[in-house]
Design a protein around this motif. Structure first.
Motif, short mmCIF file in Angstrom:
data_model
loop_
_atom_site.label_atom_id
_atom_site.label_comp_id
_atom_site.label_asym_id
_atom_site.label_seq_id
_atom_site.Cartn_x
_atom_site.Cartn_y
_atom_site.Cartn_z
N ILE A 1 2.03 9.87 -5.42
CA ILE A 1 2.65 11.13 -5.01
C ILE A 1 3.76 11.51 -5.98
O ILE A 1 3.89 12.68 -6.37
N VAL A 2 4.55 10.54 -6.39
CA VAL A 2 5.63 10.82 -7.34
C VAL A 2 5.05 11.38 -8.64
O VAL A 2 5.60 12.32 -9.22
N ASP A 3 3.92 10.86 -9.08
CA ASP A 3 3.28 11.40 -10.28
C ASP A 3 2.90 12.87 -10.08
O ASP A 3 2.99 13.67 -11.02
N ARG A 4 2.49 13.23 -8.88
CA ARG A 4 2.13 14.62 -8.59
C ARG A 4 3.37 15.52 -8.54
O ARG A 4 3.30 16.71 -8.86
N ILE A 5 4.50 14.97 -8.12
CA ILE A 5 5.74 15.75 -8.02
C ILE A 5 6.30 16.06 -9.41
O ILE A 5 6.87 17.13 -9.63
N GLU B 1 0.83 -1.21 0.00
CA GLU B 1 0.00 0.00 0.00
C GLU B 1 0.87 1.26 0.00
O GLU B 1 0.56 2.23 -0.69
N SER B 2 1.94 1.21 0.76
CA SER B 2 2.86 2.35 0.82
C SER B 2 3.46 2.63 -0.56
O SER B 2 3.51 3.78 -1.01
N ARG B 3 3.91 1.59 -1.25
CA ARG B 3 4.49 1.73 -2.58
C ARG B 3 3.48 2.32 -3.56
O ARG B 3 3.80 3.20 -4.34
N GLU B 4 2.24 1.85 -3.48
CA GLU B 4 1.19 2.34 -4.39
C GLU B 4 0.91 3.83 -4.14
O GLU B 4 0.85 4.62 -5.08
N GLU C 1 12.05 19.86 -9.03
CA GLU C 1 10.69 19.38 -8.76
C GLU C 1 10.57 18.86 -7.33
O GLU C 1 9.57 19.12 -6.64
N LEU C 2 11.59 18.16 -6.87
CA LEU C 2 11.57 17.63 -5.51
C LEU C 2 11.62 18.77 -4.48
O LEU C 2 10.89 18.76 -3.49
N LYS C 3 12.47 19.76 -4.73
CA LYS C 3 12.55 20.92 -3.84
C LYS C 3 11.20 21.63 -3.77
O LYS C 3 10.74 22.00 -2.69
N ASN C 4 10.58 21.83 -4.93
CA ASN C 4 9.28 22.50 -4.96
C ASN C 4 8.22 21.72 -4.20
O ASN C 4 7.40 22.29 -3.48
#
Length: 101
Positions: A39-43, A31-34, A55-58
């Motif tokens: 979240i990564v897609d949003r970043i 579940e954590s990985r999913e 992108e990570l800093k933002n």
């Protein structure tokens, strides 16, 4: 600035925010990985499939700002003793140092 503390909790909080990091503690690894994948897609602002340093800093800045605003909203009620939607210096002193005064 990054603090190299032992363990991963500090990084989780910086990346996810305190509340979200706590919710991840309750998830299974799958579940954590999913959820992290979402979240990564949003970043990934430019949707190129990669996360840049910028992108990570933002993202971390947005998460930290959200945490600050949520925290202020939570404590505002405690400091605004007369509930007039304003905090006077006297109210602040009382809420912060009342038990000392």
């Amino acid at each position: 600035q990054h603090e190299d503390r032992p363990g991963f909790q500090y990084d989780h909080e910086a990346f996810l925010g305190k509340e979200e990091a706590r919710s991840f503690d309750q998830l299974s690894p799958e579940e954590s990985r999913e959820r992290l994948g979402k979240i990564v897609d949003r970043i990934d602002d430019n949707k190129d499939g990669y996360i840049t340093t910028e992108e990570l800093k933002n993202w971390i800045k947005r998460v930290q700002k959200r945490y600050i605003y949520e925290n202020v909203a939570k404590v505002w009620k405690d400091y605004d003793l007369n509930k007039d939607d304003k905090i006077t210096w006297e109210e602040y002193k009382q809420a912060t140092y009342g038990y000392y005064l």
